[in-house]
Motif scaffolding. Structure first.
Motif, short mmCIF file in Angstrom:
data_model
loop_
_atom_site.label_atom_id
_atom_site.label_comp_id
_atom_site.label_asym_id
_atom_site.label_seq_id
_atom_site.Cartn_x
_atom_site.Cartn_y
_atom_site.Cartn_z
N LYS A 208 5.28 -1.12 -12.79
CA LYS A 208 6.08 -1.56 -11.93
C LYS A 208 5.94 -2.45 -10.41
N SER A 209 6.03 -3.02 -9.37
CA SER A 209 5.30 -3.67 -8.49
C SER A 209 5.23 -2.64 -7.43
N ASP A 210 3.97 -2.66 -6.75
CA ASP A 210 4.05 -1.42 -5.86
C ASP A 210 4.33 -2.20 -4.03
N THR A 211 5.30 -3.30 -3.88
CA THR A 211 5.87 -3.75 -3.43
C THR A 211 6.76 -2.74 -1.75
N ALA A 212 5.61 -2.49 -0.62
CA ALA A 212 5.96 -1.56 0.17
C ALA A 212 5.31 -1.32 1.73
N ALA A 213 6.30 -1.18 2.73
CA ALA A 213 5.50 -1.80 3.77
C ALA A 213 4.47 -0.14 4.66
N LEU A 214 3.49 -1.37 4.56
CA LEU A 214 1.63 -0.60 5.63
C LEU A 214 1.84 0.23 6.55
N ASN A 215 2.64 0.06 7.60
CA ASN A 215 2.02 0.14 8.61
C ASN A 215 1.79 1.39 8.83
N GLY A 216 2.77 2.41 8.01
CA GLY A 216 2.63 3.55 8.64
C GLY A 216 1.04 4.33 8.21
N LEU A 217 0.65 3.89 6.89
CA LEU A 217 -0.89 3.81 6.70
C LEU A 217 -1.30 4.05 6.77
N VAL A 218 -1.13 2.80 8.10
CA VAL A 218 -2.38 1.80 9.47
C VAL A 218 -2.04 2.62 10.42
N MET A 219 -0.78 3.20 10.38
CA MET A 219 -1.12 4.28 11.80
C MET A 219 -1.73 5.16 11.59
N ALA A 220 -1.79 5.96 10.36
CA ALA A 220 -3.02 7.32 10.19
C ALA A 220 -3.85 7.30 10.13
N MET A 221 -4.58 6.19 9.86
CA MET A 221 -5.78 5.45 9.52
C MET A 221 -6.52 5.12 10.84
N LEU A 222 -5.44 4.84 11.27
CA LEU A 222 -6.18 4.53 13.32
C LEU A 222 -6.24 5.56 13.79
N ALA A 223 -5.77 7.05 13.81
CA ALA A 223 -5.57 8.00 14.07
C ALA A 223 -6.68 9.24 13.77
N VAL A 224 -7.41 8.11 12.87
CA VAL A 224 -9.05 8.77 12.11
C VAL A 224 -10.09 7.99 13.11
N SER A 225 -9.86 6.77 13.01
CA SER A 225 -10.76 6.02 13.65
C SER A 225 -10.70 4.84 14.15
N THR A 226 -10.44 3.90 15.64
CA THR A 226 -9.93 2.69 15.77
C THR A 226 -10.83 1.83 15.49
N SER A 227 -11.73 2.08 14.95
CA SER A 227 -12.91 1.28 14.68
C SER A 227 -13.25 0.82 13.12
N ILE A 228 -12.10 0.43 12.33
CA ILE A 228 -12.51 0.03 11.22
C ILE A 228 -12.77 -1.42 11.27
N HIS A 229 -13.66 -1.48 10.48
CA HIS A 229 -14.31 -2.67 10.51
C HIS A 229 -13.06 -4.27 10.24
N ALA A 230 -13.10 -4.04 9.02
CA ALA A 230 -12.08 -5.44 8.56
C ALA A 230 -10.73 -4.51 7.46
N MET A 231 -9.63 -5.13 7.26
CA MET A 231 -8.91 -4.59 6.83
C MET A 231 -7.79 -6.22 6.49
N ARG A 232 -7.46 -5.76 4.86
CA ARG A 232 -6.41 -7.39 4.79
C ARG A 232 -6.07 -6.29 3.65
#
Lengths: 350, 362
Positions: A208-232
């Motif tokens: 199955k395709s994994d198509t999904a919006a990742l903004n929720g996950l990104v928000m959760a990640m930024l709560a851990v650290s705003t210094s994510i170096h790179a992301m794509r």
């Protein structure tokens, strides 16, 4: 046929035609009816409902992320999704990979005459759902209808605007030696779902395709650290291409651990049968992030608590050696280069 | 049983490697015939793990690589015709002919389609009675039965709009040529597991005896390859030269009899040109007279096309194990997967492509 609850809540509007006609793109009476009956009930909001030639938006001060993407996937319906949710999620993901909160989308449709109205309805429904799930509003749009043969059923372009929080500076050029590479889940699901659902392949797959919006996950990640170096989000060209871009932009080496890269068994099986390397296959609901070593475990732990990051894994690290080169430590302790692909991967003869 | 993880177990690999190291007392040159082997070796880094005494050289078993350039040019000529739907496995689409490839014919307006099976091409012929459907049948004994089956079906159904552009070669004649060459270095063979699945290994017994070389039909997973290498090394060290089967889960001595019967019905053994090697007697398969109506070379009158190879491509020496890809002056410079001089750089099974993909910076 299985019953779909949507068939009850959002019935296909009663239209004079059961397929799209050239006149639906003429700008005349039929165009207006298509917009009123098909598009507004799905996407309608204060801004869009005004039906002006442009959306007027009140934006807070700050940096904006702005992106565009066109979707021409074949088949338009595939296991796990369709061209509609793909078009919403794809642009939402491109926005939020900068750390931005996606706010508004535009949508432009190029439709081949003869497309069943029911297919368009199904696509619009899934766009509505995807936009709601991602918390974005579709505020402006356009529809063109072209002669049969001038496009393949339907093409969709979406553009999007998002707001970048202060203090976030994510860039492919920010990798540092010692950083860890994290992928948010299993790779190659989308590409293999498309490939194995195309006409001509005689094995039935459960991919199955994994198509999904990742903004929720990104928000959760930024709560851990705003210094994510790179992301794509590694879409076309897959994880291998994204990591090669990171290595080239930051002039560092990346070493992957073969055993750590998550691949579903059924995806790996389909890849083996077709002679395709999952590292080069598209994803539509995964991200790869590079974070400082000290943040890596906390980041991974947080990602795993999110439904879209449950299979997240640390798959490698950044080195000062071999700048520009991505290599993989094989399960047997050897090493090989993970190069940029030349073109589309072609299934092999035998 | 998943048929993958079982054959990729690092702990078992370590044991096999330790045994290989323990058995080896002097240098040996072993050829893996099949391009699928070459890629698996490169992908898993098996060549880096073997003791220095063992040198693996890469054989001619890449169907795309040994397909002569003039067949490609014939394919390009047929594919460019407006009445033709030209079908091919994905691999062949990027292989350069003398001036362009099938993907370029497609973007210039040719109806070129990638299929996964020749029977899919037969379906296309059924669905498009007003078009000529041609399948590009390339490969060794592995792909030939499928192509033969397509011709059988087309003939049975009287599908006059289907034809096959066939370029099939056989493995045993190439093994003999390599062993007979004065410059031969090969002392043992890993035989191609999939070819043996179809043909069995009876044919190899005479070769092993005549040239006093061990031959081991081998599978494609890393543990298969290590076990195959160990079996060859054991024989070499013990002075034996037999056919021993590593790929027992797929290969039997007799092979697949029904597949062989279909092959014999449609094809006959014929002289064939190999890209980079030249004409080898009785080294390929040609369509029998009974099926000549379905031979695309005759139907489209392209049999007169004759083309010579680029002199800068050394794929001949590479396919014979005389030169390693990175020993070629053009490797990685004038010749890359983006701008290949020869087929060994294009095909996913070509030795040059494998070196480039997995080790080019070395």
């Amino acid at each position: 046929m299985a019953l779909n609850p949507d068939d009850f809540t959002c019935p296909l509007p009663i239209m004079e035609y059961d397929t799209i006609q050239l006149a639906h793109g003429s700008g005349g009476r039929l165009s207006a009816r298509l917009i009123e009956s098909m598009f507004l009930p799905r996407f309608g909001n204060e801004t869009l409902n005004k039906l002006e030639d442009q959306a007027l938006l009140d934006l807070p001060a700050g940096r904006l992320a702005f992106t565009t993407d066109s979707f021409v996937v074949d088949p338009i319906f595939f296991p796990g999704g369709d061209i509609g949710d793909l078009a919403v999620n794809g642009t939402v993901n491109d926005i939020c990979m900068s750390g931005a909160t996606p706010l508004y989308l535009s949508t432009a449709f190029i439709i081949e005459e003869g497309l069943p109205m029911a297919d368009l309805h199904r696509i619009l429904l899934s766009m509505e759902k995807a936009a709601a799930a991602a918390g974005v509003r579709i505020v402006t749009g356009d529809t063109k209808v072209v002669d049969r043969g001038s496009c393949d059923k339907i093409f969709i372009n979406t553009s999007g605007l998002g707001l970048v929080p202060e203090s976030v500076a994510i860039s492919a050029a920010n990798l540092k030696a010692g950083d860890k590479v994290i992928v948010s889940g299993t790779i190659a699901d989308h590409g293999m779902a498309i490939l194995t659902s195309r006409k001509g392949l005689s094995f039935q797959s459960r991919v199955k395709s994994d198509t999904a919006a990742l903004n929720g996950l990104v928000m959760a990640m930024l709560a851990v650290s705003t210094s994510i170096h790179a992301m794509r989000d590694p879409t076309r060209g897959g994880l291998a291409t994204t990591l090669n871009e990171f290595a080239a932009s930051s002039k560092v080496g990346i070493v992957l651990d073969e055993g750590a890269v998550p691949v579903r068994p059924e995806v790996r099986g389909a890849c083996e049968v077709l002679g395709i390397d999952p590292l080069y296959v598209a994803n539509e609901g995964k991200l790869v992030a590079v974070v400082a070593d000290k943040d890596a475990e906390a980041m991974l732990g947080k990602m795993r608590t999110h439904p879209l990051g449950a299979d997240a894994a640390i798959i490698g690290e950044v080195t000062g050696a071999n700048p520009g080169l991505v290599t993989m430590r094989t399960a047997f302790g050897a090493e090989r280069i993970i190069d940029m692909p030349v073109g589309e991967q072609l299934p092999r003869i035998c | 049983m998943k048929y993958l993880d079982e054959y990729r177990d690092p702990a078992i690999a370590k044991t096999l490697l330790a045994e290989i190291r323990q058995r080896v007392t002097r240098p040996w040159v072993i050829m893996e015939i099949c391009g699928g082997h070459t890629h698996s070796i490169m992908k898993h880094g098996i060549d880096q793990l073997l003791p220095p005494e063992i040198e693996l050289v890469h054989g001619p078993g890449c169907p795309v690589c040994v397909t002569p350039i003039e067949i490609i040019d014939k394919a390009l000529a047929i594919a460019a015709r407006s009445e033709v739907i030209f079908t091919s496995f994905g691999d062949m689409l990027r292989v350069p002919g003398s001036s362009r490839n099938l993907l370029m014919v497609k973007s210039a307006g040719g109806d070129v389609r990638m299929v996964y099976s020749p029977l899919e091409a037969v379906n296309l012929a059924r669905e498009n009675p007003d078009r000529q459907v041609v399948f590009f049948g390339v490969g060794f004994e592995t792909t030939a039965p499928g192509n033969a089956m397509a011709l059988l079906q087309a003939k049975q159904e009287g599908l006059a709009n289907f034809s096959l552009l066939a370029s099939h070669v056989l493995v045993p004649p190439a093994m003999r040529v390599l062993l007979s060459s004065p410059s031969n270095r090969v002392q043992g063979y890993l035989a191609a597991g999939h070819v043996c699945t179809v043909m069995g290994w009876q044919e190899y017994e005479a070769i092993a005896e005549e040239f006093r070389v061990p031959i081991v039909p081998t599978g494609f997973e890393p543990l298969d390859l290590l076990a195959g290498i160990l079996m060859v090394v054991r024989q070499l060290e013990e002075g034996r030269h037999q056919v021993e089967n590593e790929y027992g889960r797929s290969v039997s001595r007799e092979g697949n009899r029904p597949a062989q019967a279909v092959l014999a019905q449609v094809f006959e053994v014929a002289d064939r040109k190999w890209r980079g090697i030249g004409m080898l007697p009785a080294s390929g398969l040609a369509i029998r007279k009974d099926y000549a109506d379905f031979d695309a070379e005759k139907r489209f009158a392209v049999d007169a096309i004759v083309v010579e190879e680029s002199s800068r491509c050394q794929s001949g020496a590479i396919l014979q194990g005389l030169l390693k890809p990175n020993g070629c002056a053009a490797f990685g410079g004038d010749c890359t997967p983006e701008h290949p001089l020869g087929a060994t750089m294009v095909s996913s099974e070509g030795a040059c492509a494998a070196y480039y993909k997995y080790h080019h910076a070395r």
